[in-house]
Design an enzyme around this catalytic site. Structure first.
Site, PDB file in Angstrom:
ATOM      1  N   GLY A 476      32.751  43.689  37.381  1.00  0.00           N
ATOM      2  CA  GLY A 476      32.568  44.228  36.041  1.00  0.00           C
ATOM      3  C   GLY A 476      33.793  44.983  35.568  1.00  0.00           C
ATOM      4  O   GLY A 476      33.839  45.477  34.439  1.00  0.00           O
ATOM      5  N   THR A 477      34.817  45.039  36.428  1.00  0.00           N
ATOM      6  CA  THR A 477      36.008  45.814  36.125  1.00  0.00           C
ATOM      7  C   THR A 477      36.937  45.109  35.155  1.00  0.00           C
ATOM      8  O   THR A 477      37.776  45.748  34.520  1.00  0.00           O
ATOM      9  CB  THR A 477      36.811  46.051  37.416  1.00  0.00           C
ATOM     10  N   LYS A 670      48.365  51.274  39.790  1.00  0.00           N
ATOM     11  CA  LYS A 670      47.745  52.298  40.648  1.00  0.00           C
ATOM     12  C   LYS A 670      46.226  52.184  40.749  1.00  0.00           C
ATOM     13  O   LYS A 670      45.640  52.670  41.695  1.00  0.00           O
ATOM     14  CB  LYS A 670      48.105  53.681  40.121  1.00  0.00           C
ATOM     15  N   GLU A 674      38.424  54.846  39.967  1.00  0.00           N
ATOM     16  CA  GLU A 674      37.796  56.058  40.504  1.00  0.00           C
ATOM     17  C   GLU A 674      38.332  57.354  39.901  1.00  0.00           C
ATOM     18  O   GLU A 674      37.616  58.344  39.842  1.00  0.00           O
ATOM     19  CB  GLU A 674      37.960  56.112  42.029  1.00  0.00           C
TER      20      GLU A 674
END
Lengths: 715, 295
Positions: A476-477, A670, A674
């Site tokens: 889903g990213t 990077k 999160e």
């Protein structure tokens, strides 16, 4: 596009030319399929002769199974079999990162916690399987259990050191604290929390021609296949795992119990078996963020310059697997101090094994550290943004290593400017708007960055298209889309000519969608494959009918990387309103500014960051797993009882980023999965303090806690 | 589990008489959750979705006869003027999808103290039209809730409609939840001003084994408003009156501690909601036309 060979070579064969695809907002490649329902998730794919498994979960928190009345269930309509510890295939030790006791399902009669799978009922239809599971009588020899976590629990023991980050012991913490004019010494607690991905876990397993085929919902099919092969003693060559579309994972979709049980059932019954979890089973069996209790001691001089950071944390784990919630990472890297000490304790209890949940370590750790920083700002009388700027380190505060790149200061300054921080009156409890008290807060966060070894292949076809094959996962990213953009620029072709094949263990070794290192790891491999392909294409006149394939493997390049501090950083600002009568907290607006390397696709990157911040808001105000002490069971194991923020709780959230050039990785990426949740809860709790004058050190900041804290103290 | 699908109201009544343990299902927004969680396993379900008249309403001179299955979204859209308290409560029910399916009949049928419609029904003085093959009877809402998830319906009765007096004055509904939407009430409160009779009525949700009225608080406020001449003058009641009303409302509750909130919190919050709804409704009363003819 047949004339690809005429394009210029890449510089050094690795760094991509500026093709313009990376950095441009693109909608997801599979977006249309998802919104029209054409995308098939693991539980949607049909198979001939498919049988359905239903989990039977333990109802006691500790004990042994003394009997299981399978005969009655086997006579029920449609029931094909019952898998249990008496007949289940024997498993070998295996796990994503070393042997994992959670995966040793149905191997003996021990019950380590409520909600442990003790059997799988398999039937022709899900309804028949469910009826069979409900009818299966399991009797237990119950033993006294202990499910109540606290930091000082006698079972607590020091956690094994993280390989790359042992406990910090810089300087003399006690001496600095004793000599410092300002000391903050507080305890902060966070509760058990649950991932709550939209798609419940599901797996289908079948044997075909001596090969094991799995359709799964996971975060990395290659690594799942490797674990599965080890677990069942199979050659990895015969194990194929796919997870084409995944409806969220947040760390919970490694090797799920439903997968292990589906393989067991398919092996025993010699037919395809699907196991799809219910929401309640997801709550019980797929990991959680453990409750934490953290003590933070900060000491500073009278200007706010830090002399000591002492961060001790404790979290629970289960009795079958030692999971360590590493909350102290941020205290190692965020701020310069003369002395820094970190300690981590694990408390094994009769509870399910925790696992990585979005921003593991950082989400709860940053709540403690960044709340304490706000308390220090208050104690010293320095603006909280300024306090952080004054303690900006020039190298890793504990490690002494250089930062690969670090632009937290720009996040703070630009965020403060956009948020309108300069006008802020630091006094708490003074802004009133009708029945609401208003306040603003700031907090910072970081999350480890970097890349891990992966492989990729790109095939140029005669029709001018390019097929990228990489064992990536798109949970889903937007990873699939991001990798297409990276490949397009690396090949010097338009993104429309790139086709993506991902989420299949046959595509070769690859890191999984975790640790915010997925896109960085896969992109590097894709870039290397593109360079290899361009070299090969340079030596052919035209692309042959079966295409030309270039390959990339980053293992050696990553092994050769120098040691550096590599993190994404962010500064978050929040404005809250607190109802003076009921204690309800409403977040009015949030702004997150991030330094997260090169942004591949601004559209999906923003979505990731806003998603992380939303999850942080949810953590700040709502999420709390409640356990019954007498039963050891989760009381609120559904979305009526376990609250995640609803749309009406989520205000205007803005996420943006500052320039952050990381040359240590050729992709410059990077990761943004999160860092968005790191610091959010502290920013909101700090804003609640600014609104009310009352400090909340226990999450979530519930309305009854706000009210019963003596609020509004400053009215 | 049998699934009965009557085509008409008469067939539904006959089915309920023949299978008194059959559980009626309309929107299913509450019942299906209970079945899903295995909290109950009825012998039979009685599907009322083919009975279109349950989704209709009639607006009379003094009352609205609201079909048991009229969805909350329709109440919000079409009955805001006639039933302002219920329309406000409908706004806080779950999500748009649930509001498109669920209706007041379901709230009454399951009789959960947390049902969002109850405080408005109590405050407005609704009557429930209960029908069986034996005939029709009207049950005053005050007599309807008998215990936790128990109501006054006989085993062969179905809810045909709810009769609500059209509002003659301002009404308000307020709810506290642990988040801003999609939430089971920690506590809820409804207040209706009845200027025609110069009385007030209340309803409390989620803070006692059943939805309840705060009768002592109502009597106190009714008397205070009359003694102070507030209905004629429009002057707001004194803060001390509002505070006493709030105290009496909180005292009428009989809450418990649970995962959503403590009993002490519920009592406190109910008092806050009582004071607020009194402020809102009285403000609205002052702002509406109070010429002598219609006062």
């Amino acid at each position: 596009m047949t004339d690809t060979t005429a394009r210029p070579r890449t510089d050094g064969g690795v760094v991509a030319p500026a093709g313009g695809a990376v950095g441009t907002a693109r909608t997801r490649l599979e977006g249309r399929d998802k919104v029209t329902g054409a995308a098939r998730y693991a539980a949607d794919v049909p198979f001939d002769g498919l049988a359905h498994g239903w989990l039977v979960l333990s109802t006691v928190a500790r004990g042994r199974i003394t009997s299981m009345d399978t005969a009655a269930v086997l006579g029920m309509p449609g029931v094909l079999g019952v898998v249990h510890h008496g007949n289940a295939p024997r498993l070998h030790p295996a796990g994503l990162f070393g042997p994992d006791g959670q995966l040793q399902l149905l191997q003996d009669d021990r019950v380590p916690h409520v909600g442990r799978p003790v059997a799988l009922v398999v039937a022709r239809t899900p309804q028949q399987a469910r009826a069979g599971a409900a009818a299966l009588t399991v009797t237990y020899a119950q033993e006294p259990h202990d499910t109540v976590f606290r930091a000082g629990h006698p079972a607590g023991r020091p956690a094994p050191a993280a390989p790359a980050r042992p406990d910090a012991d810089l300087g003399d913490v006690e001496a600095e604290i004793a000599a410092a004019p300002v000391v903050v010494d507080q305890r902060y607690t966070t509760p058990e929390e649950h991932h709550s991905a939209m798609e419940p876990h599901a797996s289908m397993a079948r044997w075909e021609d001596g090969r094991l085929e799995v359709v799964d919902s996971n975060q990395g099919s290659f690594m799942v296949a490797r674990v599965l092969a080890t677990l069942f003693g199979l050659d990895q060559e015969i194990v194929r795992v796919r997870a084409e579309h995944v409806g969220g994972g947040f760390g919970s979709k490694g090797v799920g119990p439903q997968l292990v049980l589906a393989v067991m059932a398919a092996t025993l019954l010699r037919r395809p078996v699907r196991v799809a979890l219910t929401r309640r089973q997801v709550f019980s069996t797929t990991g959680l963020r453990p409750a934490t209790e953290q003590r933070l001691r900060l000491a500073s001089d009278s200007t706010g310059r830090l002399r000591a950071i002492d961060h001790a944390t404790a979290a629970f784990t289960s009795t079958i697997q030692e999971y360590v919630e590493r909350n102290t990472e941020a205290s190692n890297v965020m701020y310069a101090a003369d002395a820094i000490r970190t300690r981590t304790t694990v408390v094994p209890l009769d509870l399910p094994t925790p696992g990585w949940m979005r921003g593991p370590g950082a989400a709860a750790g940053s709540f403690a550290l960044e709340s304490a920083m706000d308390e220090l700002a208050q104690a010293v009388g320095v603006d909280p943004v300024e306090l952080r700027l004054r303690n900006e380190p020039s190298a890793g505060p504990v490690s002494g290593l250089p930062f690969s790149s670090r632009n937290l200061a720009a996040c703070l300054r630009e965020g403060a400017r956009r948020f309108g921080w300069a006008d802020r009156d630091p006094r708490p409890g003074t802004r009133r708007e009708g029945r609401w008290l208003l306040g603003t807060g700031v907090a910072c966060g970081s999350y480890g960055a970097g890349a891990l070894p992966s492989t990729a292949a790109i095939t140029a076809r005669a029709d001018g298209s390019y097929t990228v094959s990489v064992g990536a996962a798109d949970i889903g990213t937007g990873a699939r889309t991001a990798l297409a953009l990276v490949a397009a620029d690396a090949l010097g072709v338009p993104p429309e000519s790139v086709r993506m094949r991902i989420a299949d263990s046959r595509l070769g070794a690859a890191w999984f969608a975790g640790g915010s290192k997925g896109t960085a790891s896969w992109s590097w491999a894709v870039t290397a494959a593109a360079a290899d392909l361009r070299e090969r294409l340079a030596s052919v006149d035209r692309v042959p009918p079966d295409g030309v394939t270039g390959r990339g493997d980053t293992t050696d390049a990553i092994g050769a990387l120098g040691k550096q501090e590599r993190q994404s950083y962010g500064a978050q600002f929040a404005e809250v309103a607190v109802d003076t009568g009921t204690g309800e907290v409403r977040v009015r607006r949030m702004l997150g500014m991030f330094a997260a390397g090169r942004i591949v696709n601004p559209l999906t990157a923003r979505s990731q960051l806003v998603g992380g911040m939303t999850m942080g808001l949810s953590m700040a105000l709502h999420e709390e797993g409640a356990r019954d002490e007498a039963l050891g069971a989760l009381v609120n194991s559904d979305f009526a009882g376990y609250h995640i923020s609803a749309h009406a709780d989520v205000p205007d959230i803005e996420a943006d980023w500052v320039e952050d050039v990381d040359d240590s990785n050729p992709s410059g990426i990077k990761g943004v999965g999160e860092v968005g949740i790191a610091g959010t809860a502290a920013a909101i709790a700090n804003a609640v303090w600014h609104a009310t004058g009352v400090r909340h050190r226990a999450l979530p900041v519930r309305l009854d806690r706000v009210l019963e804290s003596g609020f509004p103290a400053a009215r | 589990m049998d699934f009965l699908r009557p085509a008409s109201w008469q067939e539904a009544l006959a089915a309920k008489a023949e299978y008194p343990t059959a559980v009626p299902i309309a929107g299913g927004t509450d019942l299906m959750v209970e079945i899903n969680f295995d909290h109950r396993r009825p012998d039979a379900l009685l599907d009322l979705n083919r009975i279109t008249e349950l989704r209709e309403w009639e607006t009379g001179r003094q009352t609205v006869r609201l079909g048991a299955s009229v969805p909350y979204s329709r109440i919000m859209e079409h009955l805001r003027a006639e039933l302002p308290g219920l329309a406000q409560a409908a706004h806080t029910v779950a999500s748009p999808q649930i509001r498109n399916r669920g209706g007041v009949g379901g709230n009454l049928g399951t009789a959960s103290p947390a049902g969002d419609a109850h405080p408005a029904l109590l405050a407005s003085g609704a009557r429930i039209e209960a029908v069986s093959v034996r005939g029709t009877r009207m049950i005053d809402v005050d007599d309807f809730y008998l215990g936790v998830k128990r109501n006054a319906l006989a085993p062969d009765e179905l809810i045909r409609a709810v009769h609500l007096p059209k509002a003659t004055g301002p009404q308000a509904f307020a709810k506290v939840g642990t988040r801003n939407a999609m939430v089971i009430a920690v506590c809820a409160f409804g207040l209706a001003l009845h200027p025609d009779r110069r009385t007030v009525r209340t309803g409390i949700g989620s803070a006692a084994p059943t939805p309840v009225r705060a009768r002592v608080a109502e009597d106190f406020l009714t008397a205070a408003l009359a003694d102070g001449g507030h209905w004629d003058s429009g002057r707001p009641p004194a803060p001390s009156v509002a505070a006493e009303f709030a105290r009496l409302v909180a005292g009428a509750a009989n809450p418990i501690d649970d995962v959503r909130g403590t009993a002490a919190y519920r009592r406190h919050a109910l008092g806050v909601l009582a004071r607020r709804t009194l402020g809102w409704t009285w403000q609205a009363y002052r702002e509406q036309d109070r010429s002598p003819a219609c006062a």
